[in-house]
Scaffold this active site. Structure first.
Site, PDB file in Angstrom:
ATOM      1  N   GLN A 121       3.444 -40.740  44.957  1.00 55.67           N
ATOM      2  CA  GLN A 121       2.667 -41.967  45.175  1.00 55.67           C
ATOM      3  C   GLN A 121       3.431 -42.939  46.066  1.00 55.67           C
ATOM      4  O   GLN A 121       2.892 -43.468  47.051  1.00 55.67           O
ATOM      5  CB  GLN A 121       2.361 -42.640  43.833  1.00 55.67           C
ATOM      6  CG  GLN A 121       1.405 -41.880  42.938  1.00 55.67           C
ATOM      7  CD  GLN A 121       1.267 -42.524  41.568  1.00 55.67           C
ATOM      8  OE1 GLN A 121       2.070 -43.382  41.179  1.00 55.67           O
ATOM      9  NE2 GLN A 121       0.253 -42.117  40.814  1.00 55.67           N
ATOM     10  N   THR A 148      -5.786 -40.079  34.159  1.00 57.66           N
ATOM     11  CA  THR A 148      -5.276 -41.292  34.785  1.00 57.66           C
ATOM     12  C   THR A 148      -6.293 -41.728  35.820  1.00 57.66           C
ATOM     13  O   THR A 148      -6.938 -40.884  36.450  1.00 57.66           O
ATOM     14  CB  THR A 148      -3.909 -41.060  35.456  1.00 57.66           C
ATOM     15  OG1 THR A 148      -3.602 -42.165  36.304  1.00 57.66           O
ATOM     16  CG2 THR A 148      -3.914 -39.814  36.314  1.00 57.66           C
ATOM     17  N   CYS A 170      -6.802 -48.666  34.179  1.00 56.86           N
ATOM     18  CA  CYS A 170      -5.585 -47.862  34.094  1.00 56.86           C
ATOM     19  C   CYS A 170      -5.514 -47.392  32.656  1.00 56.86           C
ATOM     20  O   CYS A 170      -5.745 -48.181  31.731  1.00 56.86           O
ATOM     21  CB  CYS A 170      -4.356 -48.676  34.464  1.00 56.86           C
ATOM     22  SG  CYS A 170      -2.810 -47.792  34.166  1.00 56.86           S
ATOM     23  N   THR A 171      -5.211 -46.133  32.452  1.00 57.12           N
ATOM     24  CA  THR A 171      -5.301 -45.575  31.101  1.00 57.12           C
ATOM     25  C   THR A 171      -4.253 -46.138  30.151  1.00 57.12           C
ATOM     26  O   THR A 171      -4.350 -45.933  28.939  1.00 57.12           O
ATOM     27  CB  THR A 171      -5.211 -44.035  31.143  1.00 57.12           C
ATOM     28  OG1 THR A 171      -4.068 -43.627  31.908  1.00 57.12           O
ATOM     29  CG2 THR A 171      -6.466 -43.449  31.781  1.00 57.12           C
ATOM     30  N   GLU A 172      -3.253 -46.871  30.673  1.00 57.41           N
ATOM     31  CA  GLU A 172      -2.267 -47.514  29.796  1.00 57.41           C
ATOM     32  C   GLU A 172      -2.687 -48.914  29.366  1.00 57.41           C
ATOM     33  O   GLU A 172      -2.191 -49.423  28.349  1.00 57.41           O
ATOM     34  CB  GLU A 172      -0.894 -47.606  30.489  1.00 57.41           C
ATOM     35  CG  GLU A 172      -0.080 -46.333  30.479  1.00 57.41           C
ATOM     36  CD  GLU A 172      -0.547 -45.351  31.545  1.00 57.41           C
ATOM     37  OE1 GLU A 172      -0.353 -44.140  31.359  1.00 57.41           O
ATOM     38  OE2 GLU A 172      -1.115 -45.801  32.551  1.00 57.41           O
TER      39      GLU A 172
END
Length: 229
Positions: free
Chosen positions: A52, A83, A196-198
């Site tokens: 990334q 994600t 965002c999955t967090e």
């Protein structure tokens, strides 16, 4: 029951949540000791982050695509990229995997449209907020996605990578997120996407005056729907 394939580890903190949501939903639907028929390839997140940062998205697509193809070969009937950010390469991963890919952007858009939302605030990594793959895909479905101003985007991004992906949940960061959301509410957004999955580790619906759309929950539930169809 169809077999679910998960490309996880990005980060594993949120992949744990996918596993829990999917299995709880399967148990609720089927009862007793029934659990999900599930395969997972958990990637080394440090390798993904390096790609990334180097803007090597083609190489990232190959990495995730190989994971998806491996899951397909092992018998998975569908694949999920666990994600939001790596959905930047979702089309390439779907092509390499050669099985249905359940897209987190599309599933979140469906949930927003079902409730009549039109102007959601997106909180996510800089890649997701700035690269266009998310906002453009939502725009094509009639949604006007708003992102925070540049300084706030940097704060949201840094909290994700420096804290949440490393298992740290700080009250000061939560308050920072809530201020960004309140600013956007005052400017007319009608909902918030936890893109965002967090982020659901930090922000919950009961903390907000606006409707909150947890992309992790929505994505995992879509996998369950596929598996039980």
């Amino acid at each position: 029951m169809k077999k679910i394939g998960l490309i996880g580890g990005m980060s594993w903190e949120s992949t744990v949540t996918y596993y829990q949501i999917i299995n709880e939903a399967i148990r609720d639907a089927r009862g007793g000791l029934v659990s999900a028929d599930l395969l997972m390839h958990s990637l080394n997140f440090a390798e993904v982050v390096a790609l990334q940062k180097a803007d090597r998205w083609d190489d990232a697509a190959k990495l995730l695509g190989a994971a998806g193809a491996g899951l397909a070969k092992a018998g998975a009937d569908c694949v999920l990229i666990c994600t939001n950010t790596m959905h930047l390469v979702a089309d390439a991963v779907a092509e390499i995997s050669a099985i249905p890919l359940i897209n987190i952007v599309d599933e979140t858009a469906k949930a927003l449209k079902k409730d009549g939302r039109k102007r959601p605030l997106l909180l996510a990594t800089r890649y997701t907020m700035e690269h266009g793959f998310y906002t453009d895909r939502m725009k094509n479905q009639g949604l006007d996605v708003i992102t925070p101003e540049d300084e706030d985007r940097g704060f949201v991004h840094d909290v994700i990578f420096d804290e949440l992906c490393q298992g740290e949940v700080k009250e000061s960061s939560r308050q920072g997120y809530l201020k960004i959301i309140e600013k956007a509410r005052a400017e007319g957004v009608d909902s918030v996407i936890l893109g965002c999955t967090e982020i659901p580790l930090l922000i919950k619906q009961d903390m907000l005056d606006l409707p909150c759309y947890d992309s992790t929950q929505i994505h995992a539930e879509a996998a369950v729907k596929f598996a039980l169809a």
